[in-house]
Design an enzyme around this catalytic site. Sequence first.
Site, PDB file in Angstrom:
ATOM      1  N   ARG A  36       0.824  -1.212   0.000  1.00  0.00           N
ATOM      2  CA  ARG A  36       0.000   0.000   0.000  1.00  0.00           C
ATOM      3  C   ARG A  36       0.858   1.262   0.000  1.00  0.00           C
ATOM      4  O   ARG A  36       0.456   2.275  -0.574  1.00  0.00           O
ATOM      5  CB  ARG A  36      -0.938  -0.020   1.205  1.00  0.00           C
ATOM      6  CG  ARG A  36      -2.060  -1.022   1.056  1.00  0.00           C
ATOM      7  CD  ARG A  36      -2.924  -1.127   2.285  1.00  0.00           C
ATOM      8  NE  ARG A  36      -4.103  -1.945   2.026  1.00  0.00           N
ATOM      9  CZ  ARG A  36      -4.949  -2.354   2.959  1.00  0.00           C
ATOM     10  NH1 ARG A  36      -4.754  -2.009   4.213  1.00  0.00           N
ATOM     11  NH2 ARG A  36      -5.986  -3.091   2.636  1.00  0.00           N
ATOM     12  N   LYS A 223     -18.522 -17.417   2.031  1.00  0.00           N
ATOM     13  CA  LYS A 223     -19.944 -17.241   2.311  1.00  0.00           C
ATOM     14  C   LYS A 223     -20.720 -16.512   1.204  1.00  0.00           C
ATOM     15  O   LYS A 223     -20.270 -15.485   0.692  1.00  0.00           O
ATOM     16  CB  LYS A 223     -20.119 -16.488   3.629  1.00  0.00           C
ATOM     17  CG  LYS A 223     -19.614 -17.262   4.839  1.00  0.00           C
ATOM     18  CD  LYS A 223     -19.899 -16.514   6.139  1.00  0.00           C
ATOM     19  CE  LYS A 223     -19.472 -17.328   7.346  1.00  0.00           C
ATOM     20  NZ  LYS A 223     -19.793 -16.633   8.618  1.00  0.00           N
ATOM     21  N   GLY A 379      -9.229  -9.063  -0.805  1.00  0.00           N
ATOM     22  CA  GLY A 379      -7.995  -9.417  -0.119  1.00  0.00           C
ATOM     23  C   GLY A 379      -7.474 -10.806  -0.426  1.00  0.00           C
ATOM     24  O   GLY A 379      -6.295 -10.999  -0.708  1.00  0.00           O
ATOM     25  N   GLY A 402     -12.794  -4.338   0.935  1.00  0.00           N
ATOM     26  CA  GLY A 402     -14.181  -3.888   1.122  1.00  0.00           C
ATOM     27  C   GLY A 402     -14.594  -2.832   0.130  1.00  0.00           C
ATOM     28  O   GLY A 402     -15.727  -2.832  -0.370  1.00  0.00           O
TER      29      GLY A 402
END
Length: 421
Positions: A36, A223, A379, A402
């Site tokens: 990053r 999920k 991620g 996200g």
Amino acid sequence: MAIKTIKNMDLQGKRIIMRVDFNVPMKDGVVQDDTRITAALPSINYILGEGVKSLTLMSHLGDPSKDAKKAREKAEKDGKTFDEAAYIKGKHRMAPVAVYLEKKLGRPVIFAGEDGCYGKKAFIEGQPEGSVIMLENTRFHKEETSKEAVDRDKLARELAGYGDVFVNDAFGTAHRDHASTASIAKFAPVSAAGFLMEKEVGYLEPIVTNPQKPLAAIIGGAKVSSKIAVLESLLKNAASLVIGGGMAYTFLKAQGHRVGKSLVEEDQLDTAKKILQAAKTAGTEIVLPVDQVGAETFDSAAKPVPVDSQDLDDNLMGLDVGPRTVATYREVLAKAKTIVWNGPVGVFEFDAFAKGTEEVAKLVAEATGRGAITVVGGGDSVAAVNKFNLASKMSHVSTGGGASLELLEGKKLPGIEVCRA
């Protein structure tokens, strides 16, 4: 509406206050992964090359209060003493990040002190022309993440006073309506996006709004519940939707297949059926595993059991896709002009069950080579392409988990919206 960027802006002699995403993994005060930081360097170097008066950088680094609470509870459970000051210094202070950035830039980076982000205007203006200043962790202030606008505005107004131009290059926090990512724009004279933000939006937004077709989407992970919105969003434009990973077993069970001990969200079976029906209505091909690699236990040392079927015996759980499924992936991806990949198709962290995800990474890399636009977001997907040394073979690897997911869901992200022209 297009986003306004630092390109072609008059920055000479200006004070720049810039939000970066330096939320990097730390251990004992040492940066463990500088991805990053490196991603922000093009914007930082460009701004400094424009002859600015000062460049003040701000970022969060973890969540000090929440992380410290978890660490304290663990220490107490293990019967150990917990030194909160030492813990925070090792994981949440920006000073070590400033030192690391100084080495990457090859010029001084002045840390503004451990006493927080308030009251730094005189300090900043007292530095030599062209200085780079690093503020302390913005999340040391509860106002940064407050749900109350009046609280966020208090910190945002202070931060805005440190610059003539606010630059947001922190895509990883673009989905957060925080003081330093969005509220600050209400008080800054000018707001603009950095090059990283511009690149992220440039690759991710068209996938939802106007992709080069055919579009193939690979959605994996554990999920269904965390990916419902992105699946529904991608159905609007995707010719093919590859569903893999643990979430595939909720879909397989919804179709009536035996899934053994595999991960299944029983409360999402109806949702899976609705998505399958919506795909049929939209003419989108749904690609589920046709063979798999199972195991009796979820363990890195578990013995892989090849299963040439969509059904699993009761003693097995599915941990990877098989060779026939990979062959199907090859056929689907060969036709795509745009590919977006979010989530692995197997437990790639376990070498015995990493083959499927590795093959997907290779197929996406091959697609890039023949001219397709390939975007990796999330991620775990990023970790996968890095593990297999294929990140450089993708058109774009997103820095925001996200944020990239929410953008693919078609949501408007606060940190992006404040940079609209």
